[in-house]
Structures are given as C-alpha cells and as structure tokens.
Design an enzyme around this catalytic site. Structure first.
Site, mmCIF file in Angstrom:
data_model
loop_
_atom_site.group_PDB
_atom_site.id
_atom_site.type_symbol
_atom_site.label_atom_id
_atom_site.label_comp_id
_atom_site.label_asym_id
_atom_site.label_seq_id
_atom_site.Cartn_x
_atom_site.Cartn_y
_atom_site.Cartn_z
ATOM 1 N N GLY A 54 0.863 -1.184 0.000
ATOM 2 C CA GLY A 54 0.000 0.000 0.000
ATOM 3 C C GLY A 54 0.896 1.229 0.000
ATOM 4 N N ARG A 90 9.983 -1.570 -4.968
ATOM 5 C CA ARG A 90 8.680 -1.633 -5.667
ATOM 6 C C ARG A 90 8.570 -0.334 -6.467
ATOM 7 N NH1 ARG A 90 3.358 -3.749 -3.133
ATOM 8 N NH2 ARG A 90 2.998 -4.105 -5.341
ATOM 9 N N GLN A 202 -6.153 -8.667 -2.193
ATOM 10 C CA GLN A 202 -6.089 -7.670 -1.108
ATOM 11 C C GLN A 202 -7.492 -7.294 -0.618
ATOM 12 O OE1 GLN A 202 -4.344 -7.454 -3.948
ATOM 13 N NE2 GLN A 202 -2.399 -6.393 -3.692
ATOM 14 N N ASP A 243 -1.700 4.332 -6.187
ATOM 15 C CA ASP A 243 -0.278 4.221 -5.871
ATOM 16 C C ASP A 243 0.488 5.437 -6.348
ATOM 17 O OD1 ASP A 243 -1.275 1.392 -5.706
ATOM 18 O OD2 ASP A 243 0.751 1.303 -4.851
ATOM 19 N N ASN A 253 -3.210 2.726 -10.294
ATOM 20 C CA ASN A 253 -3.645 1.955 -9.117
ATOM 21 C C ASN A 253 -3.711 0.477 -9.470
ATOM 22 O OD1 ASN A 253 -4.512 1.961 -6.347
ATOM 23 N ND2 ASN A 253 -6.559 1.444 -7.053
ATOM 24 N N LYS A 254 -4.078 -0.320 -8.496
ATOM 25 C CA LYS A 254 -4.112 -1.777 -8.627
ATOM 26 C C LYS A 254 -4.817 -2.194 -9.916
ATOM 27 C CE LYS A 254 -2.516 -4.143 -6.531
ATOM 28 N NZ LYS A 254 -1.157 -4.576 -6.912
HETATM 29 O O1 MRU Z 1 0.300 -3.937 -4.763
HETATM 30 P P1 MRU Z 1 -0.250 -3.250 -3.552
HETATM 31 O O2 MRU Z 1 -1.168 -4.096 -2.756
HETATM 32 O O3 MRU Z 1 0.829 -2.604 -2.736
HETATM 33 O O4 MRU Z 1 -1.081 -2.062 -4.176
HETATM 34 C C1 MRU Z 1 -1.871 -1.196 -3.393
HETATM 35 C C2 MRU Z 1 -2.980 -0.693 -4.200
HETATM 36 O O5 MRU Z 1 -2.910 -0.640 -5.398
HETATM 37 C C3 MRU Z 1 -4.195 -0.254 -3.515
HETATM 38 O O6 MRU Z 1 -5.274 -0.385 -4.383
HETATM 39 C C4 MRU Z 1 -4.256 1.113 -3.003
HETATM 40 O O7 MRU Z 1 -5.359 1.763 -3.510
HETATM 41 C C5 MRU Z 1 -3.193 2.062 -3.232
HETATM 42 S S1 MRU Z 1 -2.407 2.293 -1.740
HETATM 43 C C6 MRU Z 1 -3.522 3.026 -0.659
#
Ligand code: MRU
Length: 361
Positions: A54, A90, A202, A243, A253-254
């Site tokens: 996150g 990351r 998640q 992100d 974002n995800k």
């Molecule tokens: O790969 P992750 O689990 O670290 O990614 C996090 C996300 O993409 C979440 O959807 C989130 O919205 C962003 S962080 C608050």
C-alpha cells in the site's frame, strides 16, 4: 484501527530494541502476526514480498528502512545505496521515493552522530502526518458520501472499493476507507462491495478483514461482478486509492481499477480516488513514463488458503505448461475520475485540478 478490539498502527518504532514492528500482511486474514525488523535487508524483503504494502505504508516503511541502514554507520555511500535499493524495491508507488528523498535531505542537515536518531524522528513524523492526512481525507470524503446518501432517503448506501486502500495500506485509517469509517461513525446507513482483487486478493484478505473488525457491513464480490451490480443500481459510488497520481490527473492503481472506472462512467456512477498528496507525482505528466510493476506469474498460478484443519496451504490452480502475465497496476485517465479526495480537499482529476491543489501544498 482495531483488531480483536485492540487499536493498532501498521508500523511503529520500538525505541528499546531499536527495531521496527510491522503487521505481516501475507499472514492475513487467517493469522495476525507482528514481525520485528532490524535491518535494511529485512525491510526490503518485507516490501518486495508484500508483508507491508500500500503506497502510504510503503512510504513509512522506506523511511524507517533508511534509518535501519544507518543504525551502526552513516556514510554518504551507505545512505545512497540504501536509497537506491529502497526505490527499486517496488517501482510504482511514488511514496517510496518521496519518503526516501525526504529522509535523505533531513539527514544531510545533521552530524553523523545525530543521523540515526534524527532519521527516526523524521520517519515517525512521516507516519504521524500520514495518519493526519487520512483523517482529513476521511472528513472531506464523508461530505461527498453524505450528499449522495441524503438523496437516497434512509436507504442503505452502497459503495464499491477495489484492492486494499484501507488502514493496512497506510499507517492508520486508510485512504479510500477513511470516508467510510467517518460515515459509519456518524451513523450513515452503508454497505461496501469489496472487490476480491485477484491475484493477491487484497480485497478479500485485507479490506473485508478490516471492515469486519470495525463492524462495517461488507460483501466480497469477484472482480468481474461490479459491472452487473452497477447496471442493476446496486452501487451508488466507487472509492479507490492510488499508488500514484500524475500531474495530468491520471490515476495509477491496482490492476482492474481502470475497468471499474470505465463501468462506473458508462453507468453514471461517481468514481472517486482518495490519496494523500505524498502519492502525487508532480514531475510526470505522461502516464506511459510510469513504471508498471510486473510481478511473478506464481501469484496467478498458485493460491494460498486455509484447509479444514486450519492449516495454511498453497496449491497450483493452472496447468503446469501455461504461460502467465501479471502486471500489478493499470492507468485510469482522469476523465473517468469524478474527483480526487486529498487531505487538502477534493480536486478535479485534470492538469487544472492538480495545479489548483499544488498552490495549496
Ligand atoms: O500492490 P499493492 O497491494 O501494494 O497495491 C496497493 C494498491 O494498489 C491499492 O489499491 C491502493 O489503492 C493504493 S495504496 C492506498
């Protein structure tokens, strides 16, 4: 937020032991495990393997990671090397480089003897500021939720969220979830549709877990169900985190966020993205320049769960011979986003909107 009635943050410094404590997210929802981290390598392992994840939490972890790197010795070489390793751990979440740069510039201001203790002070402040930002996002987002809820006249408000932008993804409160917590505490009648969020789940493992512990009504759905629910009028608004948001308003974002935004747009459903300003990449205005993390295909072909005896098992669900592709994030153009909820207010997801936000940064 609470786990079994006890209040936790996702990361904290143990002054006595000079270690960092994290909640190991890979063990959730089946086991709640607090893990001690005492070196840069350990925090990098935790970041890469998503024990912490996150964007805002990654910022906090990176800040403490810089401190762990200089626990014994603090030459410029050690600092630069730690910064590089953390930024590469990351690549998509901008908060890592944001936090690393912040710590680096603060360390440059103090003597070698003071570097570790000053670094910890700054890392603690980064975490405290993140909590305050999420709370502010909560109160701005609550106003939006309330307006939509008022139009429903006592009928339950249905919110869809994707991935985990909850307290586990931040230091506390969450980004997308803070407005939901505020609305719940103020007695609004609401229910959350939680996207499972393949492949790391998640949504089902973390977001639903968080809501259950705070007694917020929620239902897990497959990532493919949202479109139908929108057509049926079962979703009143969507809120996700991000992100990274770049200066033209594009939201990274995800994976799967873009498809939800397209479906919301087609069904006239408001689609909000909640972020602290530490997740804004002011220097990039072309989404194609943002590195999209590609993760191992094992995350698709294997699934982990608990069996009838309560034992955690990992099993393969794909044919051995099949190839896989696992991009972890996607890009949602700003024109599909109703607004960006930040700690400074709600802004248009456009170059203009971001410029306006920058003037009050
Ligand atoms: O790969 P992750 O689990 O670290 O990614 C996090 C996300 O993409 C979440 O959807 C989130 O919205 C962003 S962080 C608050």
């Amino acid at each position: 937020m609470k786990v079994n009635g006890k209040t936790y943050k996702t990361i904290w410094y143990d002054e006595k032991e000079r270690t960092i404590n994290i909640i190991d997210q890979t063990k959730l929802p089946h086991n709640f495990v607090v893990k001690k981290i005492s070196s840069l390598d350990e925090i990098i392992y935790a970041i890469k393997n998503m024990e912490v994840r996150g964007a805002p939490l990654l910022g906090g972890a990176a800040a403490y990671g810089m401190c762990l790197a200089i626990k014994k010795n603090s030459t410029d070489e050690i600092i630069d090397d730690a910064a590089k390793k953390l930024i590469n751990s990351r690549p998509t979440a901008i908060n890592i480089s944001w936090a690393v740069e912040k710590i680096k510039s603060e360390l440059a201001e103090v003597s070698n003897e003071q570097k570790f203790s000053h670094g910890i002070k700054v890392a603690n402040k980064i975490c405290d500021d993140d909590i305050a930002s999420c709370q502010s996002i909560g109160s701005y987002g609550y106003e939006l939720i309330k307006d939509i809820s008022d139009n429903k006249k006592n009928k339950s408000l249905n919110i869809l969220t994707h991935c985990n932008a909850g307290w586990l993804a931040t230091i506390d409160w969450g980004t997308a979830t803070a407005p939901i917590y505020y609305a719940n505490k103020r007695g609004l009648n609401l229910h959350v549709w939680v996207d499972e969020t393949r492949p790391r789940n998640q949504g089902s493992s973390l977001t639903s877990y968080e809501f259950n512990h705070e007694n917020i009504a929620n239902t897990i759905i497959t990532d493919n169900a949202g479109g139908l629910l929108m057509q049926q009028g079962q979703i009143d608004l969507c809120i996700t985190g991000a992100d990274r948001i770049i200066s033209d308003g594009s939201v990274i974002n995800k994976i799967g966020t873009y498809l939800k935004a397209l479906a919301a747009h087609a069904n006239n459903i408001p689609f909000y993205v909640a972020v602290p300003t530490s997740s804004i990449d002011w220097d990039t205005n072309n989404a194609n320049e943002v590195p999209i993390e590609e993760r191992s295909g094992d995350e698709l072909s294997n699934i982990t769960g608990v069996d009838n005896k309560g034992e955690i098992k990992k099993i393969r669900i794909y044919p051995k011979e099949s190839s896989t592709l696992n991009p972890a994030f996607d890009i949602t153009p700003g024109k599909l986003v109703t607004g960006i909820i930040t700690e400074k207010g709600v802004f248009n997801a456009s170059e203009q909107g971001l410029k306006q936000l920058k003037t009050i940064s």
